[in-house]
Design an enzyme around this catalytic site. Structure first.
Site, PDB file in Angstrom:
ATOM      1  N   THR A 127       0.835  -1.197   0.000  1.00  0.00           N
ATOM      2  CA  THR A 127       0.000   0.000   0.000  1.00  0.00           C
ATOM      3  C   THR A 127       0.867   1.243   0.000  1.00  0.00           C
ATOM      4  O   THR A 127       2.007   1.234   0.473  1.00  0.00           O
ATOM      5  CB  THR A 127      -0.926   0.027   1.229  1.00  0.00           C
ATOM      6  N   GLY A 150      13.909   4.004  25.775  1.00  0.00           N
ATOM      7  CA  GLY A 150      13.901   5.259  25.043  1.00  0.00           C
ATOM      8  C   GLY A 150      12.751   6.133  25.460  1.00  0.00           C
ATOM      9  O   GLY A 150      11.583   5.761  25.290  1.00  0.00           O
ATOM     10  N   GLU A 202      15.520   5.920  30.047  1.00  0.00           N
ATOM     11  CA  GLU A 202      16.058   6.913  29.112  1.00  0.00           C
ATOM     12  C   GLU A 202      17.506   7.209  29.486  1.00  0.00           C
ATOM     13  O   GLU A 202      17.830   7.413  30.661  1.00  0.00           O
ATOM     14  CB  GLU A 202      15.217   8.186  29.152  1.00  0.00           C
ATOM     15  N   VAL A 256      20.267   0.240  29.167  1.00  0.00           N
ATOM     16  CA  VAL A 256      20.007  -1.197  29.139  1.00  0.00           C
ATOM     17  C   VAL A 256      21.280  -1.884  28.659  1.00  0.00           C
ATOM     18  O   VAL A 256      21.700  -1.698  27.518  1.00  0.00           O
ATOM     19  CB  VAL A 256      18.827  -1.536  28.214  1.00  0.00           C
ATOM     20  N   ALA A 270      12.788   1.996  21.328  1.00  0.00           N
ATOM     21  CA  ALA A 270      12.471   3.216  20.566  1.00  0.00           C
ATOM     22  C   ALA A 270      13.542   4.252  20.862  1.00  0.00           C
ATOM     23  O   ALA A 270      13.329   5.200  21.611  1.00  0.00           O
ATOM     24  CB  ALA A 270      11.091   3.735  20.940  1.00  0.00           C
ATOM     25  N   GLY A 318      15.468   5.896  18.387  1.00  0.00           N
ATOM     26  CA  GLY A 318      15.851   6.695  17.235  1.00  0.00           C
ATOM     27  C   GLY A 318      15.752   5.915  15.937  1.00  0.00           C
ATOM     28  O   GLY A 318      15.412   4.723  15.919  1.00  0.00           O
ATOM     29  N   HIS A 322     -13.027  33.565  24.356  1.00  0.00           N
ATOM     30  CA  HIS A 322     -12.939  33.196  25.771  1.00  0.00           C
ATOM     31  C   HIS A 322     -14.178  32.396  26.158  1.00  0.00           C
ATOM     32  O   HIS A 322     -15.299  32.741  25.746  1.00  0.00           O
ATOM     33  CB  HIS A 322     -12.862  34.464  26.639  1.00  0.00           C
TER      34      HIS A 322
END
Length: 482
Positions: free
Chosen positions: A54, A192, A215, A249, A281, A283, A456
Protein backbone atom coordinates in the site's frame (compact mmCIF):
# COMPACT_ATOMS: atom_id res chain seq x y z
CA UNK A 1 5.70 -9.78 -21.28
CA UNK A 2 4.08 -8.29 -18.18
CA UNK A 3 6.04 -6.42 -15.56
CA UNK A 4 6.17 -8.31 -12.25
CA UNK A 5 6.24 -5.16 -10.15
CA UNK A 6 3.61 -3.11 -11.95
CA UNK A 7 0.00 -2.67 -10.95
CA UNK A 8 -1.82 -3.98 -14.04
CA UNK A 9 -5.15 -2.59 -12.86
CA UNK A 10 -3.87 0.95 -12.44
CA UNK A 11 -4.06 3.46 -15.31
CA UNK A 12 -0.73 3.79 -17.03
CA UNK A 13 0.75 0.58 -15.55
CA UNK A 14 3.46 -0.70 -17.91
CA UNK A 15 3.57 -4.03 -19.67
CA UNK A 16 7.12 -3.70 -21.00
CA UNK A 17 10.27 -4.43 -19.05
CA UNK A 18 11.54 -0.91 -19.62
CA UNK A 19 9.60 2.28 -18.97
CA UNK A 20 10.48 5.96 -18.94
CA UNK A 21 9.27 8.83 -16.80
CA UNK A 22 9.99 12.50 -16.62
CA UNK A 23 10.04 12.05 -12.86
CA UNK A 24 10.77 8.95 -10.81
CA UNK A 25 9.75 9.07 -7.14
CA UNK A 26 11.24 6.34 -4.96
CA UNK A 27 9.13 5.80 -1.85
CA UNK A 28 5.47 6.65 -1.26
CA UNK A 29 5.41 8.04 2.28
CA UNK A 30 4.10 11.55 3.03
CA UNK A 31 7.10 13.01 1.23
CA UNK A 32 7.05 10.62 -1.73
CA UNK A 33 3.36 10.77 -2.56
CA UNK A 34 3.32 14.55 -2.06
CA UNK A 35 6.19 14.94 -4.53
CA UNK A 36 4.52 12.61 -7.02
CA UNK A 37 1.11 14.27 -6.80
CA UNK A 38 2.45 17.84 -6.89
CA UNK A 39 4.63 17.05 -9.91
CA UNK A 40 1.69 15.40 -11.69
CA UNK A 41 -0.44 18.48 -10.98
CA UNK A 42 2.30 20.55 -12.63
CA UNK A 43 2.10 18.45 -15.79
CA UNK A 44 4.94 15.96 -15.31
CA UNK A 45 4.74 12.27 -16.21
CA UNK A 46 5.44 10.48 -12.91
CA UNK A 47 6.38 6.94 -11.91
CA UNK A 48 6.08 6.17 -8.20
CA UNK A 49 8.01 3.14 -6.92
CA UNK A 50 6.92 1.55 -3.63
CA UNK A 51 8.12 -1.71 -2.11
CA UNK A 52 5.09 -2.26 0.15
CA UNK A 53 1.60 -3.34 -0.89
CA UNK A 54 0.00 0.00 0.00
CA UNK A 55 0.99 3.62 -0.47
CA UNK A 56 1.64 5.89 2.49
CA UNK A 57 4.96 4.69 3.88
CA UNK A 58 5.75 4.21 7.55
CA UNK A 59 3.73 7.22 8.71
CA UNK A 60 0.39 6.14 7.31
CA UNK A 61 0.70 2.37 7.57
CA UNK A 62 2.72 1.69 10.72
CA UNK A 63 3.47 5.05 12.30
CA UNK A 64 1.71 8.39 12.71
CA UNK A 65 -1.83 7.38 11.81
CA UNK A 66 -2.29 4.03 13.61
CA UNK A 67 -0.51 5.42 16.68
CA UNK A 68 -2.88 8.40 16.82
CA UNK A 69 -5.87 6.10 16.53
CA UNK A 70 -4.66 4.11 19.53
CA UNK A 71 -3.71 7.28 21.42
CA UNK A 72 -7.28 8.50 20.95
CA UNK A 73 -8.52 5.37 22.70
CA UNK A 74 -5.90 5.82 25.42
CA UNK A 75 -7.11 9.36 26.03
CA UNK A 76 -10.73 8.26 26.26
CA UNK A 77 -9.73 5.72 28.93
CA UNK A 78 -7.59 8.26 30.83
CA UNK A 79 -10.32 10.92 30.71
CA UNK A 80 -12.83 8.42 32.06
CA UNK A 81 -10.50 7.62 34.95
CA UNK A 82 -9.99 11.29 35.78
CA UNK A 83 -13.73 11.94 35.73
CA UNK A 84 -14.12 9.82 38.87
CA UNK A 85 -12.49 12.62 40.88
CA UNK A 86 -15.35 14.91 39.80
CA UNK A 87 -18.20 12.62 40.74
CA UNK A 88 -18.63 10.65 37.52
CA UNK A 89 -17.44 7.06 37.64
CA UNK A 90 -17.25 4.43 34.91
CA UNK A 91 -16.51 0.76 35.19
CA UNK A 92 -13.12 -0.70 34.29
CA UNK A 93 -12.69 -0.72 30.49
CA UNK A 94 -13.29 -4.02 28.74
CA UNK A 95 -10.70 -4.30 25.97
CA UNK A 96 -11.77 -6.28 22.91
CA UNK A 97 -8.33 -6.42 21.31
CA UNK A 98 -9.40 -7.87 17.98
CA UNK A 99 -12.08 -5.21 17.54
CA UNK A 100 -9.63 -2.47 18.52
CA UNK A 101 -7.09 -3.72 16.00
CA UNK A 102 -9.76 -3.89 13.34
CA UNK A 103 -10.85 -0.31 13.97
CA UNK A 104 -7.25 0.94 13.88
CA UNK A 105 -6.58 -0.98 10.66
CA UNK A 106 -9.79 0.41 9.21
CA UNK A 107 -8.60 3.97 9.78
CA UNK A 108 -5.38 3.15 7.96
CA UNK A 109 -7.23 1.33 5.19
CA UNK A 110 -9.50 4.28 4.42
CA UNK A 111 -6.49 6.54 3.98
CA UNK A 112 -4.40 4.14 1.91
CA UNK A 113 -7.39 3.48 -0.35
CA UNK A 114 -7.78 7.23 -0.73
CA UNK A 115 -4.12 7.60 -1.71
CA UNK A 116 -4.42 4.91 -4.36
CA UNK A 117 -7.42 6.75 -5.76
CA UNK A 118 -5.54 10.06 -5.86
CA UNK A 119 -2.69 8.37 -7.72
CA UNK A 120 -5.12 7.02 -10.33
CA UNK A 121 -6.83 10.37 -10.75
CA UNK A 122 -3.48 12.02 -11.42
CA UNK A 123 -2.32 9.19 -13.72
CA UNK A 124 0.70 8.56 -11.53
CA UNK A 125 2.07 5.16 -12.54
CA UNK A 126 2.74 2.96 -9.50
CA UNK A 127 5.36 0.19 -9.70
CA UNK A 128 5.71 -2.26 -6.80
CA UNK A 129 9.05 -3.55 -5.65
CA UNK A 130 12.43 -2.69 -4.16
CA UNK A 131 14.05 0.03 -6.26
CA UNK A 132 17.80 0.13 -6.87
CA UNK A 133 19.64 2.87 -8.75
CA UNK A 134 21.91 1.44 -11.44
CA UNK A 135 23.02 4.76 -12.91
CA UNK A 136 22.29 8.49 -12.80
CA UNK A 137 19.21 7.99 -14.99
CA UNK A 138 18.21 4.36 -14.40
CA UNK A 139 16.58 2.28 -11.69
CA UNK A 140 15.68 -1.39 -11.58
CA UNK A 141 12.60 -2.66 -9.73
CA UNK A 142 11.01 -6.12 -9.87
CA UNK A 143 12.56 -6.98 -13.22
CA UNK A 144 11.72 -3.61 -14.75
CA UNK A 145 14.16 -0.89 -15.73
CA UNK A 146 12.85 2.62 -15.18
CA UNK A 147 14.67 5.42 -16.99
CA UNK A 148 14.03 8.95 -15.81
CA UNK A 149 14.91 12.57 -16.45
CA UNK A 150 14.60 13.56 -12.80
CA UNK A 151 14.19 11.68 -9.53
CA UNK A 152 13.05 12.33 -5.98
CA UNK A 153 14.40 9.93 -3.37
CA UNK A 154 12.02 9.52 -0.44
CA UNK A 155 12.90 6.17 1.14
CA UNK A 156 12.54 7.28 4.76
CA UNK A 157 14.15 5.67 7.79
CA UNK A 158 14.00 2.63 10.05
CA UNK A 159 14.30 1.98 13.76
CA UNK A 160 17.73 1.71 15.38
CA UNK A 161 18.73 -1.67 16.79
CA UNK A 162 20.80 -1.88 19.98
CA UNK A 163 23.57 -4.31 20.81
CA UNK A 164 22.84 -6.69 23.65
CA UNK A 165 19.14 -6.95 22.82
CA UNK A 166 17.70 -10.06 21.09
CA UNK A 167 15.79 -8.23 18.36
CA UNK A 168 14.92 -11.53 16.69
CA UNK A 169 12.81 -12.51 19.69
CA UNK A 170 9.17 -11.61 18.84
CA UNK A 171 8.72 -10.24 22.35
CA UNK A 172 11.22 -7.46 21.54
CA UNK A 173 9.27 -4.85 19.60
CA UNK A 174 9.98 -1.93 17.33
CA UNK A 175 7.35 0.78 17.05
CA UNK A 176 5.91 -1.10 14.07
CA UNK A 177 5.56 -4.27 16.13
CA UNK A 178 4.02 -2.37 19.02
CA UNK A 179 1.33 -0.89 16.78
CA UNK A 180 0.36 -4.37 15.60
CA UNK A 181 -1.09 -4.81 19.11
CA UNK A 182 -0.50 -8.56 19.30
CA UNK A 183 -1.39 -8.60 23.00
CA UNK A 184 -1.37 -6.48 26.13
CA UNK A 185 1.70 -7.49 28.12
CA UNK A 186 1.44 -7.46 31.88
CA UNK A 187 4.94 -5.94 32.18
CA UNK A 188 6.33 -3.69 29.43
CA UNK A 189 9.79 -2.14 29.30
CA UNK A 190 10.13 0.89 27.02
CA UNK A 191 13.75 1.60 26.05
CA UNK A 192 13.90 5.26 25.04
CA UNK A 193 12.06 8.21 26.52
CA UNK A 194 11.65 10.16 23.29
CA UNK A 195 8.40 11.00 21.55
CA UNK A 196 7.78 7.58 19.95
CA UNK A 197 8.57 5.63 23.11
CA UNK A 198 6.40 7.82 25.30
CA UNK A 199 3.45 7.81 22.92
CA UNK A 200 3.39 4.01 22.73
CA UNK A 201 4.01 3.73 26.46
CA UNK A 202 0.84 5.78 26.93
CA UNK A 203 -1.16 3.42 24.75
CA UNK A 204 -0.09 0.28 26.58
CA UNK A 205 -0.47 1.92 29.99
CA UNK A 206 -4.08 2.83 29.19
CA UNK A 207 -4.79 -0.67 27.93
CA UNK A 208 -3.57 -2.18 31.19
CA UNK A 209 0.19 -2.83 31.01
CA UNK A 210 2.53 -2.03 33.87
CA UNK A 211 5.01 0.25 32.08
CA UNK A 212 8.64 1.00 32.90
CA UNK A 213 10.50 3.63 30.85
CA UNK A 214 14.29 3.98 30.77
CA UNK A 215 16.06 6.91 29.11
CA UNK A 216 19.80 7.40 28.72
CA UNK A 217 19.79 11.20 28.98
CA UNK A 218 18.90 13.32 32.00
CA UNK A 219 15.33 14.14 30.88
CA UNK A 220 12.48 12.73 28.87
CA UNK A 221 12.24 14.01 25.29
CA UNK A 222 15.88 15.17 25.05
CA UNK A 223 16.18 18.57 23.38
CA UNK A 224 12.78 19.78 24.51
CA UNK A 225 12.74 22.57 27.11
CA UNK A 226 12.71 21.08 30.64
CA UNK A 227 9.79 23.24 31.83
CA UNK A 228 7.60 21.79 29.08
CA UNK A 229 8.58 18.21 29.90
CA UNK A 230 8.10 18.60 33.66
CA UNK A 231 4.25 18.32 33.76
CA UNK A 232 4.39 15.22 31.58
CA UNK A 233 7.14 13.66 33.71
CA UNK A 234 5.13 14.24 36.89
CA UNK A 235 2.08 12.53 35.45
CA UNK A 236 4.02 9.54 34.12
CA UNK A 237 5.84 9.11 37.42
CA UNK A 238 2.45 8.80 39.12
CA UNK A 239 1.06 6.28 36.60
CA UNK A 240 3.98 4.09 35.53
CA UNK A 241 5.84 1.38 37.41
CA UNK A 242 8.99 3.44 36.85
CA UNK A 243 10.51 6.28 34.87
CA UNK A 244 14.30 6.06 35.03
CA UNK A 245 16.63 8.70 33.58
CA UNK A 246 20.37 8.37 32.98
CA UNK A 247 19.81 4.64 32.63
CA UNK A 248 21.26 2.27 30.04
CA UNK A 249 20.01 -1.20 29.14
CA UNK A 250 23.14 -3.33 29.19
CA UNK A 251 21.57 -6.59 28.10
CA UNK A 252 18.35 -8.52 27.73
CA UNK A 253 18.30 -12.28 28.19
CA UNK A 254 15.40 -14.20 26.70
CA UNK A 255 13.86 -17.19 28.44
CA UNK A 256 10.48 -18.89 28.68
CA UNK A 257 9.81 -16.89 31.85
CA UNK A 258 10.27 -13.56 30.08
CA UNK A 259 12.91 -11.02 29.10
CA UNK A 260 15.45 -10.36 31.85
CA UNK A 261 16.79 -6.81 31.49
CA UNK A 262 19.98 -5.62 33.18
CA UNK A 263 20.71 -1.92 33.60
CA UNK A 264 23.47 0.53 34.34
CA UNK A 265 21.97 3.53 36.08
CA UNK A 266 23.15 6.66 37.80
CA UNK A 267 21.63 6.81 41.28
CA UNK A 268 19.34 5.29 42.20
CA UNK A 269 20.56 1.93 40.95
CA UNK A 270 18.07 -0.17 38.99
CA UNK A 271 18.05 -3.90 39.67
CA UNK A 272 17.57 -6.46 36.89
CA UNK A 273 13.90 -7.15 36.16
CA UNK A 274 11.81 -9.49 34.03
CA UNK A 275 9.39 -8.14 31.43
CA UNK A 276 6.88 -9.79 29.12
CA UNK A 277 7.69 -7.46 26.24
CA UNK A 278 10.31 -4.82 25.46
CA UNK A 279 9.77 -1.87 23.13
CA UNK A 280 12.97 -0.38 21.70
CA UNK A 281 12.47 3.22 20.57
CA UNK A 282 15.86 4.92 20.57
CA UNK A 283 15.85 6.70 17.23
CA UNK A 284 15.94 6.02 13.52
CA UNK A 285 18.53 5.76 10.75
CA UNK A 286 18.07 6.63 7.05
CA UNK A 287 17.28 3.96 4.46
CA UNK A 288 20.18 4.95 2.24
CA UNK A 289 22.70 2.12 2.15
CA UNK A 290 20.92 -0.25 -0.28
CA UNK A 291 19.64 2.25 -2.86
CA UNK A 292 22.65 2.18 -5.16
CA UNK A 293 23.36 5.85 -4.49
CA UNK A 294 26.99 5.37 -5.48
CA UNK A 295 25.88 4.31 -8.96
CA UNK A 296 24.16 7.67 -9.41
CA UNK A 297 26.88 9.78 -7.80
CA UNK A 298 24.69 10.78 -4.83
CA UNK A 299 26.71 11.73 -1.76
CA UNK A 300 25.84 10.95 1.86
CA UNK A 301 27.28 12.25 5.11
CA UNK A 302 28.97 10.25 7.87
CA UNK A 303 25.59 9.21 9.33
CA UNK A 304 24.18 8.02 6.02
CA UNK A 305 21.92 11.02 5.36
CA UNK A 306 21.82 12.27 1.77
CA UNK A 307 23.22 15.80 1.47
CA UNK A 308 20.98 18.34 -0.29
CA UNK A 309 20.81 22.07 -0.95
CA UNK A 310 17.91 24.47 -0.38
CA UNK A 311 16.18 23.11 -3.49
CA UNK A 312 16.55 19.51 -2.25
CA UNK A 313 19.13 18.78 -4.96
CA UNK A 314 21.68 16.09 -4.21
CA UNK A 315 25.26 16.08 -5.48
CA UNK A 316 23.73 14.80 -8.74
CA UNK A 317 21.66 17.87 -9.67
CA UNK A 318 18.75 16.13 -11.43
CA UNK A 319 18.25 13.84 -8.42
CA UNK A 320 16.54 15.33 -5.37
CA UNK A 321 16.07 13.83 -1.90
CA UNK A 322 13.59 14.61 0.86
CA UNK A 323 12.29 13.58 4.27
CA UNK A 324 14.01 11.31 6.76
CA UNK A 325 16.56 10.44 4.08
CA UNK A 326 18.11 13.92 4.30
CA UNK A 327 18.21 14.35 8.08
CA UNK A 328 16.38 15.65 11.14
CA UNK A 329 13.80 16.50 12.11
CA UNK A 330 12.38 13.15 10.99
CA UNK A 331 8.80 14.36 10.63
CA UNK A 332 6.12 13.73 8.03
CA UNK A 333 5.16 17.39 7.64
CA UNK A 334 8.79 18.37 7.08
CA UNK A 335 9.03 15.71 4.35
CA UNK A 336 5.85 16.99 2.69
CA UNK A 337 7.14 20.57 2.57
CA UNK A 338 10.46 19.43 1.08
CA UNK A 339 8.52 17.31 -1.41
CA UNK A 340 6.64 20.29 -2.80
CA UNK A 341 9.87 22.24 -3.12
CA UNK A 342 11.53 19.40 -5.04
CA UNK A 343 8.55 18.86 -7.35
CA UNK A 344 8.23 22.55 -8.12
CA UNK A 345 11.95 22.95 -8.80
CA UNK A 346 11.83 20.00 -11.19
CA UNK A 347 8.83 21.59 -12.92
CA UNK A 348 10.86 24.75 -13.50
CA UNK A 349 9.73 26.94 -10.62
CA UNK A 350 12.24 29.18 -8.84
CA UNK A 351 11.60 28.07 -5.24
CA UNK A 352 13.59 26.76 -2.31
CA UNK A 353 13.00 25.51 1.22
CA UNK A 354 12.59 28.59 3.43
CA UNK A 355 10.84 27.85 6.71
CA UNK A 356 11.45 29.52 10.06
CA UNK A 357 10.05 26.72 12.14
CA UNK A 358 8.98 23.09 11.81
CA UNK A 359 6.65 22.13 14.67
CA UNK A 360 7.28 19.06 16.78
CA UNK A 361 4.45 17.41 18.69
CA UNK A 362 4.43 14.63 21.26
CA UNK A 363 0.89 13.19 21.43
CA UNK A 364 1.38 12.18 25.03
CA UNK A 365 -0.92 12.92 27.98
CA UNK A 366 -0.48 15.87 28.30
CA UNK A 367 0.65 16.79 24.79
CA UNK A 368 3.90 18.69 24.30
CA UNK A 369 4.57 20.86 21.23
CA UNK A 370 7.14 23.39 20.17
CA UNK A 371 8.17 25.35 17.09
CA UNK A 372 11.11 27.54 16.16
CA UNK A 373 13.76 28.46 18.70
CA UNK A 374 13.70 26.65 22.04
CA UNK A 375 15.29 27.92 25.23
CA UNK A 376 17.50 24.83 25.24
CA UNK A 377 18.84 25.62 21.76
CA UNK A 378 19.20 29.33 22.53
CA UNK A 379 21.35 28.59 25.58
CA UNK A 380 23.52 26.14 23.66
CA UNK A 381 24.10 28.52 20.75
CA UNK A 382 24.24 31.81 22.66
CA UNK A 383 21.24 33.35 20.88
CA UNK A 384 19.81 36.31 22.80
CA UNK A 385 16.16 35.87 23.77
CA UNK A 386 13.52 36.55 26.37
CA UNK A 387 10.67 34.25 27.28
CA UNK A 388 7.13 34.83 28.52
CA UNK A 389 5.19 31.92 30.04
CA UNK A 390 1.52 31.80 30.95
CA UNK A 391 0.51 29.11 33.49
CA UNK A 392 -2.67 27.28 32.63
CA UNK A 393 -3.59 27.30 36.32
CA UNK A 394 -4.88 30.82 35.54
CA UNK A 395 -6.92 29.67 32.53
CA UNK A 396 -10.62 29.02 33.08
CA UNK A 397 -10.82 26.69 30.08
CA UNK A 398 -7.82 24.68 31.28
CA UNK A 399 -9.21 24.36 34.81
CA UNK A 400 -12.57 23.26 33.44
CA UNK A 401 -10.93 20.49 31.41
CA UNK A 402 -8.41 19.15 33.97
CA UNK A 403 -5.52 20.92 32.25
CA UNK A 404 -4.26 23.17 35.02
CA UNK A 405 -0.68 21.85 34.74
CA UNK A 406 -0.25 23.28 31.25
CA UNK A 407 2.07 26.08 30.14
CA UNK A 408 2.19 28.31 27.07
CA UNK A 409 5.54 29.94 26.41
CA UNK A 410 6.72 32.41 23.79
CA UNK A 411 10.40 32.90 22.90
CA UNK A 412 11.00 36.47 21.77
CA UNK A 413 13.72 38.72 20.42
CA UNK A 414 14.80 40.83 23.43
CA UNK A 415 15.03 44.01 21.34
CA UNK A 416 12.00 43.81 19.05
CA UNK A 417 9.74 41.26 20.78
CA UNK A 418 9.51 39.42 17.46
CA UNK A 419 8.43 35.81 17.89
CA UNK A 420 11.40 33.43 17.62
CA UNK A 421 9.70 30.29 18.90
CA UNK A 422 7.09 28.85 21.20
CA UNK A 423 6.40 25.84 23.39
CA UNK A 424 3.17 24.46 24.83
CA UNK A 425 2.40 21.60 27.20
CA UNK A 426 -1.21 20.69 27.86
CA UNK A 427 -4.41 19.46 26.24
CA UNK A 428 -4.37 19.88 22.43
CA UNK A 429 -0.91 21.47 22.41
CA UNK A 430 -0.39 19.99 18.95
CA UNK A 431 -3.32 22.00 17.61
CA UNK A 432 -2.44 25.18 19.51
CA UNK A 433 1.14 25.35 18.24
CA UNK A 434 -0.10 26.38 14.76
CA UNK A 435 -0.79 29.97 15.80
CA UNK A 436 2.71 30.77 17.09
CA UNK A 437 4.06 28.87 14.08
CA UNK A 438 2.22 31.27 11.80
CA UNK A 439 3.43 34.21 13.90
CA UNK A 440 6.97 32.96 13.43
CA UNK A 441 6.59 32.72 9.65
CA UNK A 442 4.98 36.17 9.40
CA UNK A 443 7.66 37.69 11.66
CA UNK A 444 5.06 39.15 13.99
CA UNK A 445 5.81 40.39 17.50
CA UNK A 446 4.16 39.78 20.85
CA UNK A 447 1.95 42.86 20.48
CA UNK A 448 0.45 41.51 17.24
CA UNK A 449 -0.63 38.40 19.15
CA UNK A 450 -1.77 40.28 22.25
CA UNK A 451 -3.95 42.65 20.23
CA UNK A 452 -5.61 39.80 18.34
CA UNK A 453 -8.89 39.12 20.10
CA UNK A 454 -9.04 35.45 21.13
CA UNK A 455 -12.28 33.73 22.07
CA UNK A 456 -12.94 33.20 25.77
CA UNK A 457 -12.78 30.76 27.42
CA UNK A 458 -10.41 28.82 25.19
CA UNK A 459 -6.99 27.26 25.43
CA UNK A 460 -5.93 29.33 22.42
CA UNK A 461 -6.19 32.51 24.49
CA UNK A 462 -3.27 31.28 26.60
CA UNK A 463 -1.11 32.28 23.62
CA UNK A 464 -2.47 35.81 23.84
CA UNK A 465 -1.96 35.77 27.61
CA UNK A 466 1.70 34.84 27.17
CA UNK A 467 2.04 37.73 24.73
CA UNK A 468 0.39 40.08 27.22
CA UNK A 469 2.91 38.97 29.84
CA UNK A 470 5.68 39.91 27.44
CA UNK A 471 4.07 43.30 26.81
CA UNK A 472 3.28 44.00 30.46
CA UNK A 473 -0.48 44.25 29.81
CA UNK A 474 -1.66 41.03 31.47
CA UNK A 475 -4.66 41.42 33.79
CA UNK A 476 -5.31 37.74 34.49
CA UNK A 477 -2.30 37.50 36.80
CA UNK A 478 -1.07 39.63 39.70
CA UNK A 479 0.71 42.81 38.56
CA UNK A 480 4.42 42.48 37.99
CA UNK A 481 6.68 44.12 40.56
CA UNK A 482 7.87 47.49 39.40
Amino acid sequence: MSTAGAEPGEPGAETDTEIHAQLLVLGSGPGGYTAAFRAADLGLDVVLVEREETLGGVCLNVGCIPSKALLHIAKVIADAERASAHGVSFGAPQIELEQLRSWKDGVVGRLTTGLAGLARQRKVRVVRGEGHLTGPHTLTVAGTTVTFDHAVLATGSRAVRLDGIPHDDPRVMSSTDALALADIPERLLVVGGGIVGLELAGVYDALGSSVTVVELSDQLMPGCDPDLVAPLHRRLRERYAGVHLRTRVESIEASDAGLLASFTAVEPALEPAVFDRVLVAVGRVPNSESLGLENAGVAVDERGFVTVDAQQRTSTPHIHAIGDLVGPPLLAHKAAREAKVAAEVIAGHDVELDVRGIPSVAYTDPEVAWVGLTETAAKLTGVAYRSASFPWSASGRALASDGQDGITKLILDPETNRVLGAGIVGNNAGELIAEPGLALELETDSQDIALTVHAHPTLSETIAMAAEIADGTITDLPPARR
